[in-house]
Design a protein around this motif. Structure first.
Motif, PDB file in Angstrom:
ATOM      1  N   LEU A 161      74.766  48.714  15.233  1.00 26.27           N
ATOM      2  CA  LEU A 161      76.095  47.927  14.972  1.00 26.27           C
ATOM      3  C   LEU A 161      75.744  46.480  14.951  1.00 26.27           C
ATOM      4  O   LEU A 161      75.438  45.752  16.039  1.00 26.27           O
ATOM      5  CB  LEU A 161      77.149  48.189  15.885  1.00 26.27           C
ATOM      6  CG  LEU A 161      78.678  48.847  15.663  1.00 26.27           C
ATOM      7  CD1 LEU A 161      78.206  49.734  14.492  1.00 26.27           C
ATOM      8  CD2 LEU A 161      78.862  49.440  16.881  1.00 26.27           C
ATOM      9  N   MET A 162      76.046  45.649  13.952  1.00 27.16           N
ATOM     10  CA  MET A 162      75.970  44.196  14.091  1.00 27.16           C
ATOM     11  C   MET A 162      77.241  43.517  13.627  1.00 27.16           C
ATOM     12  O   MET A 162      78.355  44.127  13.140  1.00 27.16           O
ATOM     13  CB  MET A 162      74.768  43.794  13.073  1.00 27.16           C
ATOM     14  CG  MET A 162      73.432  44.385  13.326  1.00 27.16           C
ATOM     15  SD  MET A 162      72.254  43.677  12.642  1.00 27.16           S
ATOM     16  CE  MET A 162      72.168  42.175  13.630  1.00 27.16           C
ATOM     17  N   SER A 163      77.190  42.363  14.157  1.00 27.73           N
ATOM     18  CA  SER A 163      78.738  41.415  13.806  1.00 27.73           C
ATOM     19  C   SER A 163      80.050  41.875  14.432  1.00 27.73           C
ATOM     20  O   SER A 163      80.797  41.666  13.681  1.00 27.73           O
ATOM     21  CB  SER A 163      78.680  41.209  12.449  1.00 27.73           C
ATOM     22  OG  SER A 163      77.397  40.718  11.673  1.00 27.73           O
ATOM     23  N   MET A 164      79.491  42.755  15.462  1.00 26.96           N
ATOM     24  CA  MET A 164      80.866  43.331  16.037  1.00 26.96           C
ATOM     25  C   MET A 164      81.479  42.548  17.053  1.00 26.96           C
ATOM     26  O   MET A 164      80.977  41.696  17.784  1.00 26.96           O
ATOM     27  CB  MET A 164      80.225  44.592  16.772  1.00 26.96           C
ATOM     28  CG  MET A 164      81.499  45.476  17.325  1.00 26.96           C
ATOM     29  SD  MET A 164      82.620  46.009  16.276  1.00 26.96           S
ATOM     30  CE  MET A 164      82.010  47.784  15.989  1.00 26.96           C
ATOM     31  N   GLY A 222      73.097  41.867  18.945  1.00 22.32           N
ATOM     32  CA  GLY A 222      73.989  40.867  19.017  1.00 22.32           C
ATOM     33  C   GLY A 222      74.876  41.285  20.123  1.00 22.32           C
ATOM     34  O   GLY A 222      75.423  42.412  20.063  1.00 22.32           O
ATOM     35  N   CYS A 223      75.084  40.499  21.366  1.00 18.04           N
ATOM     36  CA  CYS A 223      76.061  40.816  22.285  1.00 18.04           C
ATOM     37  C   CYS A 223      77.365  40.382  21.967  1.00 18.04           C
ATOM     38  O   CYS A 223      77.673  39.229  21.981  1.00 18.04           O
ATOM     39  CB  CYS A 223      75.453  40.264  23.491  1.00 18.04           C
ATOM     40  SG  CYS A 223      76.681  40.846  24.892  1.00 18.04           S
ATOM     41  N   TYR A 227      73.753  49.340  25.402  1.00 19.30           N
ATOM     42  CA  TYR A 227      72.358  49.156  24.672  1.00 19.30           C
ATOM     43  C   TYR A 227      72.774  47.724  23.455  1.00 19.30           C
ATOM     44  O   TYR A 227      73.592  48.301  22.813  1.00 19.30           O
ATOM     45  CB  TYR A 227      72.323  50.357  24.220  1.00 19.30           C
ATOM     46  CG  TYR A 227      72.189  51.380  25.176  1.00 19.30           C
ATOM     47  CD1 TYR A 227      71.291  51.553  26.219  1.00 19.30           C
ATOM     48  CD2 TYR A 227      72.929  52.321  24.997  1.00 19.30           C
ATOM     49  CE1 TYR A 227      71.286  52.482  27.045  1.00 19.30           C
ATOM     50  CE2 TYR A 227      73.249  53.393  25.852  1.00 19.30           C
ATOM     51  CZ  TYR A 227      72.219  53.421  26.996  1.00 19.30           C
ATOM     52  OH  TYR A 227      72.179  54.439  27.973  1.00 19.30           O
ATOM     53  N   TYR A 228      71.719  47.067  23.798  1.00 22.03           N
ATOM     54  CA  TYR A 228      71.775  45.979  22.598  1.00 22.03           C
ATOM     55  C   TYR A 228      70.534  45.243  22.661  1.00 22.03           C
ATOM     56  O   TYR A 228      69.613  45.005  23.667  1.00 22.03           O
ATOM     57  CB  TYR A 228      73.134  44.946  22.782  1.00 22.03           C
ATOM     58  CG  TYR A 228      72.927  44.161  24.141  1.00 22.03           C
ATOM     59  CD1 TYR A 228      73.554  44.436  25.372  1.00 22.03           C
ATOM     60  CD2 TYR A 228      72.326  42.886  23.915  1.00 22.03           C
ATOM     61  CE1 TYR A 228      73.489  43.562  26.228  1.00 22.03           C
ATOM     62  CE2 TYR A 228      72.221  42.036  25.040  1.00 22.03           C
ATOM     63  CZ  TYR A 228      72.909  42.419  26.403  1.00 22.03           C
ATOM     64  OH  TYR A 228      72.665  41.738  27.377  1.00 22.03           O
ATOM     65  N   VAL A 229      70.415  44.432  21.539  1.00 21.65           N
ATOM     66  CA  VAL A 229      69.198  43.506  21.700  1.00 21.65           C
ATOM     67  C   VAL A 229      69.878  42.132  20.864  1.00 21.65           C
ATOM     68  O   VAL A 229      70.530  42.466  19.952  1.00 21.65           O
ATOM     69  CB  VAL A 229      67.943  44.122  20.822  1.00 21.65           C
ATOM     70  CG1 VAL A 229      68.004  45.537  20.338  1.00 21.65           C
ATOM     71  CG2 VAL A 229      67.374  42.974  19.932  1.00 21.65           C
ATOM     72  N   ASP A 230      69.488  41.256  21.648  1.00 16.11           N
ATOM     73  CA  ASP A 230      70.125  40.149  21.055  1.00 16.11           C
ATOM     74  C   ASP A 230      68.920  38.831  21.020  1.00 16.11           C
ATOM     75  O   ASP A 230      67.928  38.890  21.726  1.00 16.11           O
ATOM     76  CB  ASP A 230      71.139  39.585  21.757  1.00 16.11           C
ATOM     77  CG  ASP A 230      72.234  38.496  21.435  1.00 16.11           C
ATOM     78  OD1 ASP A 230      71.752  38.253  20.173  1.00 16.11           O
ATOM     79  OD2 ASP A 230      73.107  38.385  21.940  1.00 16.11           O
ATOM     80  N   GLU A 240      82.648  34.868  18.552  1.00 14.42           N
ATOM     81  CA  GLU A 240      81.269  35.832  18.288  1.00 14.42           C
ATOM     82  C   GLU A 240      80.304  35.380  19.325  1.00 14.42           C
ATOM     83  O   GLU A 240      80.354  34.365  20.049  1.00 14.42           O
ATOM     84  CB  GLU A 240      80.591  35.663  16.948  1.00 14.42           C
ATOM     85  CG  GLU A 240      81.239  36.352  15.814  1.00 14.42           C
ATOM     86  CD  GLU A 240      80.798  35.985  14.489  1.00 14.42           C
ATOM     87  OE1 GLU A 240      79.446  35.471  14.632  1.00 14.42           O
ATOM     88  OE2 GLU A 240      81.068  35.920  13.294  1.00 14.42           O
ATOM     89  N   GLY A 241      79.463  36.370  19.696  1.00 12.23           N
ATOM     90  CA  GLY A 241      78.690  36.443  20.875  1.00 12.23           C
ATOM     91  C   GLY A 241      77.556  35.216  20.866  1.00 12.23           C
ATOM     92  O   GLY A 241      77.660  34.129  21.707  1.00 12.23           O
ATOM     93  N   ALA A 242      77.170  34.862  19.432  1.00 15.46           N
ATOM     94  CA  ALA A 242      76.365  33.743  19.275  1.00 15.46           C
ATOM     95  C   ALA A 242      76.853  32.682  19.469  1.00 15.46           C
ATOM     96  O   ALA A 242      76.405  31.600  19.973  1.00 15.46           O
ATOM     97  CB  ALA A 242      75.541  33.958  17.732  1.00 15.46           C
ATOM     98  N   GLY A 243      78.299  32.578  18.861  1.00 11.67           N
ATOM     99  CA  GLY A 243      78.654  31.236  18.891  1.00 11.67           C
ATOM    100  C   GLY A 243      79.110  30.675  20.448  1.00 11.67           C
ATOM    101  O   GLY A 243      78.802  29.517  20.642  1.00 11.67           O
TER     102      GLY A 243
END
Lengths: 336, 336
Positions: free
Chosen positions: B132-135, B156-157, B165-168, B199-202
């Motif tokens: 799952l991405m951009s969630m 992405g978290c 479970y994630y990788v970021d 968003e997580g990245a933001g």
DNA sequence: TTCGTAACTGCAAGCGCTCCCAGACCAGCT
DNA sequence: AGCTGGTCTGGGAGCGCTTGCAGTTACGAA
């Protein structure tokens, strides 16, 4: 609403709950005729109550038709897919598929394993249809695809043979447009950097270039061949400057290459577009931000995807579409 | 070699030809034990002779486990997928999957139909696993995914909750790196343009920015929020120039925005990096070609995909991996 | 020779769904 | 009342494969 049991809800359970036979339930699900109003309603209610979702696998097995189409990129390197081009194509495909029940599978047929997979796909109706991109004309898989049982549409017309069904951008027309533009702005010693000549796009763009020059009665001998990559563009431009020092314009068959070429021209102390005008191809995202902003030929990439999917859908439902060539257009910016 | 009949070759035919039972043939195909050498060889020969390829659908139905994993992009607009970022992720995923028997399905869960599909996927083990991405953290599907029966790994978290479970990518660390670099080069009035804060990245990049400034004891109040897009960057830069005319550097949370910001700064008559230094994030393909070449933070995108797939594989085979954070690194170029 | 055991073998029961088909049912006719 | 031509209905036979299980075989040990 939906129950929490681990097991999947089956049609049988729906049927039982609705007090009808499995067949009747099936008919309702596929809204086929021959079901009374009352039963139909009962089934629908049971479906809602149980949170039933048909098992696609079972359905596929029973109907003997797959629920997915595949987009296969056939190439020696997975890296080509990193080209934003494909991302856009996928968006287009996905948009079309969204209105159907079909899923999209992605196959980067790059390793020999990948190729084997593609081959099996073509032989055994595991997929409802296949979209093939970056296929070389001399690839045996191209032949196989052409006579496969599963519907196949090509994205881009490979060089060497014309598939029955394909959609392509008007590469030749675009190249011609670009070259004519160069001519119209007074350039007379026009060169070109071609892409891979074993790919359809590469050949077609070169042909368009030649045509335009021929019509104008200009010399078309200033040519360097490259491979669509930036480094290729760099090398090719050096070669060009070396062999045809008098050139005053160059049509570059991809923006990536144009970027490399631009660098070389500037480093050689010539101004762009003053001394030499440059036109690229593709209109990649960065094209407007390089210095000077790159004049280029834009192709409708998402439409390409959309139309490929649409053609495949037509094929699947038994129609016989005709190949489609999508228009390209010149985007004038600072480099010419 | 392979026969040309239209019908698919079945296991029964293989068995018959090899003179063994279907079960024995099946065991050979799945190289399970309890088959004598002789029969094994006979089956193998029959397989080759007939060009037998197992029917994945039937197998999936019988074993109750799907032969495909899906990459789902959950977003309001299909356009986000056009970001070359995803293409790279896909290359990484594909590389990992290439060594398995699993296929890759792509789901752009953008329309409500797409979302429904994703939901069903999560509820009904139709797929062996889901990436799952951009969630967004507040998306109900995120919750559903977390307690789904099917293995799910997040790319992405998302902000708001941490999936099991994630990788970021190390967004915070990268932002910090970038900001520290700005500080080290003597800038003191450093601003930032953030991405979408939902968003997580933001959020993470903003946090990294703040940290670096805090450590250095500098003012962190020069902030404008945007949405990762080029236009957003343009607007945000205007706002910044307006409210904090004294700024001498800006950390921009994406290269796309940096491109827009750069334009504005130059138009305002300030030099880059002389008057104001700019650092972006992502290291998009064009970053090195804009003027001046953009200093930025690179993340290992293909690795991201590779690791996501690897983690999913682990999950599928019953392991319990731990979240993974991939390093980012500063790429110094001309804009700072 | 007779057992015991472990390695084979193939029957048959599914996996969940579709769809053919024979039979039931229901007018509306003659 | 007996037909005809519908429309429903549910039984059951698959789709191609895996797998539990009962039965067979091989073979060294007793």
């Amino acid at each position: 609403m939906t129950d929490l049991s681990r097991r999947q809800v089956t049609l049988d359970e729906v049927a039982e709950r609705a007090g009808v036979s499995r067949s009747a339930a099936s008919r309702v699900i596929n809204n086929a005729p021959h079901v009374s109003k009352a039963k139909r309603a009962a089934v629908l209610r049971a479906v809602a109550d149980l949170g039933y979702v048909p098992n696609a696998t079972a359905r596929a097995l029973a109907t003997q038709q797959a629920g997915a189409v595949v987009l296969a990129i056939s190439s020696d390197s997975a890296q080509v897919f990193a080209d934003p081009f494909f991302a856009e194509v996928v968006v287009g495909i996905s948009a079309t598929l969204d209105e159907t029940e079909l899923e999209l599978m992605l196959l980067l047929a790059t390793s020999s394993r990948g190729r084997t997979r593609l081959e099996q796909l073509l032989r055994t109706r595991q997929a409802a249809g296949v979209m093939l991109m970056s296929m070389h004309g001399d690839d045996p898989l191209a032949r196989l695809a052409e006579q496969s049982d599963v519907p196949v549409v090509f994205g881009g017309c490979p060089i060497g043979f014309e598939p029955r069904y394909y959609v392509d951008a008007d590469n030749r027309g675009g190249a011609r447009l670009a070259t004519e533009h160069l001519i119209a702005s007074g350039r007379t010693r026009i060169a070109t950097i071609t892409g891979r000549m074993d790919e359809g796009a590469g050949g077609a763009r070169y042909k368009g270039f030649q045509e335009a020059l021929a019509v104008a009665g200009l010399d078309a001998s200033r040519v360097a061949h490259a491979d669509f990559s930036e480094d290729g563009g760099t090398a090719a431009m050096r070669e060009l400057l070396d062999k045809h020092a008098d050139l005053d314009a160059v049509f570059v068959a991809s923006d990536q290459m144009a970027v490399g070429a631009l660098q070389v021209v500037k480093e050689a102390g010539r101004s762009v577009p003053g001394d030499v005008a440059i036109v690229g191809f593709n209109d990649i995202a960065g094209a407007r931000h390089i210095d000077p902003p790159l004049t280029t030929v834009a192709q409708p990439i998402q439409s390409l995807g959309r139309e490929m999917a649409r053609m495949l859908l037509a094929l699947i439902s038994g129609d016989t579409p005709t190949p489609l060539i999508l228009p390209t257009r010149l985007v004038r910016r600072g480099s010419s």
